[in-house]
Enzyme design. Sequence first.
Site, PDB file in Angstrom:
ATOM      1  N   LYS A   1     -40.431   9.380  15.479  1.00 43.76           N
ATOM      2  CA  LYS A   1     -40.642  10.547  14.613  1.00 43.76           C
ATOM      3  C   LYS A   1     -39.488  10.753  13.654  1.00 43.76           C
ATOM      4  O   LYS A   1     -39.691  11.192  12.529  1.00 43.76           O
ATOM      5  CB  LYS A   1     -40.912  11.810  15.445  1.00 43.76           C
ATOM      6  CG  LYS A   1     -42.273  11.743  16.113  1.00 43.76           C
ATOM      7  CD  LYS A   1     -42.828  13.081  16.529  1.00 43.76           C
ATOM      8  CE  LYS A   1     -44.264  12.904  17.019  1.00 43.76           C
ATOM      9  NZ  LYS A   1     -44.769  14.032  17.746  1.00 43.76           N
TER      10      LYS A   1
ATOM     11  N   LYS B   1     -51.299   2.943  18.115  1.00 40.70           N
ATOM     12  CA  LYS B   1     -51.987   4.027  18.842  1.00 40.70           C
ATOM     13  C   LYS B   1     -52.811   4.878  17.881  1.00 40.70           C
ATOM     14  O   LYS B   1     -52.370   5.140  16.754  1.00 40.70           O
ATOM     15  CB  LYS B   1     -50.887   4.863  19.509  1.00 40.70           C
ATOM     16  CG  LYS B   1     -51.363   6.047  20.283  1.00 40.70           C
ATOM     17  CD  LYS B   1     -50.183   6.884  20.767  1.00 40.70           C
ATOM     18  CE  LYS B   1     -49.766   7.910  19.752  1.00 40.70           C
ATOM     19  NZ  LYS B   1     -48.936   9.008  20.270  1.00 40.70           N
TER      20      LYS B   1
ATOM     21  N   LYS C   1     -53.363  11.623  15.691  1.00 39.13           N
ATOM     22  CA  LYS C   1     -53.929  12.736  14.921  1.00 39.13           C
ATOM     23  C   LYS C   1     -53.426  12.709  13.487  1.00 39.13           C
ATOM     24  O   LYS C   1     -54.081  13.186  12.582  1.00 39.13           O
ATOM     25  CB  LYS C   1     -53.467  14.069  15.512  1.00 39.13           C
ATOM     26  CG  LYS C   1     -53.979  14.381  16.884  1.00 39.13           C
ATOM     27  CD  LYS C   1     -53.389  15.735  17.325  1.00 39.13           C
ATOM     28  CE  LYS C   1     -53.259  15.847  18.813  1.00 39.13           C
ATOM     29  NZ  LYS C   1     -52.389  16.895  19.283  1.00 39.13           N
TER      30      LYS C   1
HETATM   31  P1  TYM Z   1     -50.185  15.359  22.259  1.00 35.40           P
HETATM   32  O1  TYM Z   1     -50.620  16.675  21.765  1.00 35.40           O
HETATM   33  O2  TYM Z   1     -49.614  14.382  21.280  1.00 35.40           O
HETATM   34  O3  TYM Z   1     -51.366  14.616  22.981  1.00 35.40           O
HETATM   35  C1  TYM Z   1     -52.137  15.244  24.005  1.00 35.40           C
HETATM   36  C2  TYM Z   1     -52.520  14.222  25.055  1.00 35.40           C
HETATM   37  O4  TYM Z   1     -53.261  13.141  24.469  1.00 35.40           O
HETATM   38  C3  TYM Z   1     -52.688  11.904  24.853  1.00 35.40           C
HETATM   39  N1  TYM Z   1     -52.896  10.921  23.770  1.00 35.40           N
HETATM   40  C4  TYM Z   1     -53.536   9.747  23.899  1.00 35.40           C
HETATM   41  N2  TYM Z   1     -54.117   9.178  24.960  1.00 35.40           N
HETATM   42  C5  TYM Z   1     -54.701   7.967  24.758  1.00 35.40           C
HETATM   43  N3  TYM Z   1     -54.739   7.335  23.555  1.00 35.40           N
HETATM   44  C6  TYM Z   1     -54.172   7.868  22.473  1.00 35.40           C
HETATM   45  N4  TYM Z   1     -54.225   7.259  21.311  1.00 35.40           N
HETATM   46  C7  TYM Z   1     -53.525   9.147  22.619  1.00 35.40           C
HETATM   47  N5  TYM Z   1     -52.871   9.981  21.756  1.00 35.40           N
HETATM   48  C8  TYM Z   1     -52.489  11.057  22.481  1.00 35.40           C
HETATM   49  C9  TYM Z   1     -51.222  12.212  25.082  1.00 35.40           C
HETATM   50  O5  TYM Z   1     -50.617  11.256  25.931  1.00 35.40           O
HETATM   51  C10 TYM Z   1     -51.285  13.575  25.715  1.00 35.40           C
HETATM   52  O6  TYM Z   1     -51.519  13.480  27.099  1.00 35.40           O
HETATM   53  N6  TYM Z   1     -45.785  16.430  24.329  1.00 35.40           N
HETATM   54  C11 TYM Z   1     -47.217  16.436  24.552  1.00 35.40           C
HETATM   55  C12 TYM Z   1     -47.782  17.810  24.821  1.00 35.40           C
HETATM   56  C13 TYM Z   1     -47.120  18.518  25.945  1.00 35.40           C
HETATM   57  C14 TYM Z   1     -47.261  18.240  27.329  1.00 35.40           C
HETATM   58  C15 TYM Z   1     -46.472  19.199  27.995  1.00 35.40           C
HETATM   59  C16 TYM Z   1     -47.997  17.278  28.042  1.00 35.40           C
HETATM   60  C17 TYM Z   1     -46.287  19.590  25.827  1.00 35.40           C
HETATM   61  N7  TYM Z   1     -45.906  20.001  27.065  1.00 35.40           N
HETATM   62  C18 TYM Z   1     -46.396  19.233  29.411  1.00 35.40           C
HETATM   63  C19 TYM Z   1     -47.897  17.309  29.446  1.00 35.40           C
HETATM   64  C20 TYM Z   1     -47.108  18.263  30.104  1.00 35.40           C
HETATM   65  C21 TYM Z   1     -47.901  15.921  23.299  1.00 35.40           C
HETATM   66  O7  TYM Z   1     -47.373  15.970  22.222  1.00 35.40           O
HETATM   67  O8  TYM Z   1     -49.182  15.525  23.476  1.00 35.40           O
END
Ligand code: TYM
Length: 338
Positions: free
Chosen positions: A120, A202, A205
């Site tokens: 990032k 990957k 979004k």
């Molecule tokens: P975020 O918002 O980027 O993504 C949410 C969840 O989606 C999963 N993910 C994917 N899984 C498979 N293939 C993909 N291409 C893909 N892109 C995203 C992510 O692994 C995630 O599980 N930091 C975290 C949010 C967060 C969090 C937490 C998660 C904040 N606090 C506490 C667990 C526990 C995040 O940015 O996810």
Amino acid sequence: MENEIIKEKKPVVLSAIQPTSIPTIGNYLGALKNWKNMSEDNDCLFAVADLHALTVHPEPAKLRQQIYEMYATLLALGLDPEKNIVFIQSMVPAHAELAWILDCYTMFGEAQRMTQFKDKSQKHADNVNVGLFAYPVLMAADILLYQADYVPVGADQKQHLEIARDIADRFNNLRGQTFKLPEPYIGKIGAKVMSLQDPTQKMSKSDTNPRASVFLFDSPDLIMKKFKSAVTDSEAKVRYADGKDGINNLMSIYSGCTGLGFDEIEREFEGKGYGDFKVRVAEAVIEEIRPVRENFERIMKDKAYLLETAEQGAQRAGRIAYRTLQKAKKKVGLIVDR
Ligand code: TYM
């Protein structure tokens, strides 16, 4: 539910998602679908990680709308807000408070090693703020506040789970047992859904190529178009193998939606071309997410219900979080409520 946790001792599951856009099918297959599957047999907490979203400086009115939409999406998945605690992170102040305490127990070097931080910072070189750096510590606070046993996430969050464990372990060693060490729960299928246009990357979004990612609320026509233009290879044989990243990705998506194994998928498409396969994958995705989309549209119409449910979720989460926060404050020598 708070009392049930003590009485029945079901495993505690916590996860969160940023509200930065409508979820992709990567978010869905990698995380949200597992949330739903785990939500019946565990004590679950699911959050909209809106504080995390601030690191990219979203436009305020847009962010507020996205928070509502993501909260509605979680309800639309079928996560029952009575059985589970579904809440918005910033409505529970303990998250930010514990994050500060944990910042002081996180080493600069270990935070600097996070690959997501490195990626990032490269992508947004003009906005490498301290929040971006401390992001995994806030995530650790999210998890540790609830003494979570399992954290269902996609493969890209594995490193953040490791640092959460390291921080908890360091704190426990220095100040006495305070936090449970959480385990990541990463499904076998769909843990890393790849871009449809560059299957070595990957699905994200924030991809600027509009055909790279499929969003949960894309229209069926658009989903079909995106899959039809997915990058594959020239072998014209549906089989899972090294070097066939595009087909492997489509097979994983198909498997995630239908529950079929790779052998079964290979048999189903024996003698058929990629054109047929892509159409079937698109149809399976459209079918899989149709109910979520329909529920979402219904729920979004009732803002009062959304707000009330979010407030109740925050109160229930807050009661659990408060207990852990008090414990941590006491351990570090702060004055706590009597
Ligand atoms: P975020 O918002 O980027 O993504 C949410 C969840 O989606 C999963 N993910 C994917 N899984 C498979 N293939 C993909 N291409 C893909 N892109 C995203 C992510 O692994 C995630 O599980 N930091 C975290 C949010 C967060 C969090 C937490 C998660 C904040 N606090 C506490 C667990 C526990 C995040 O940015 O996810």
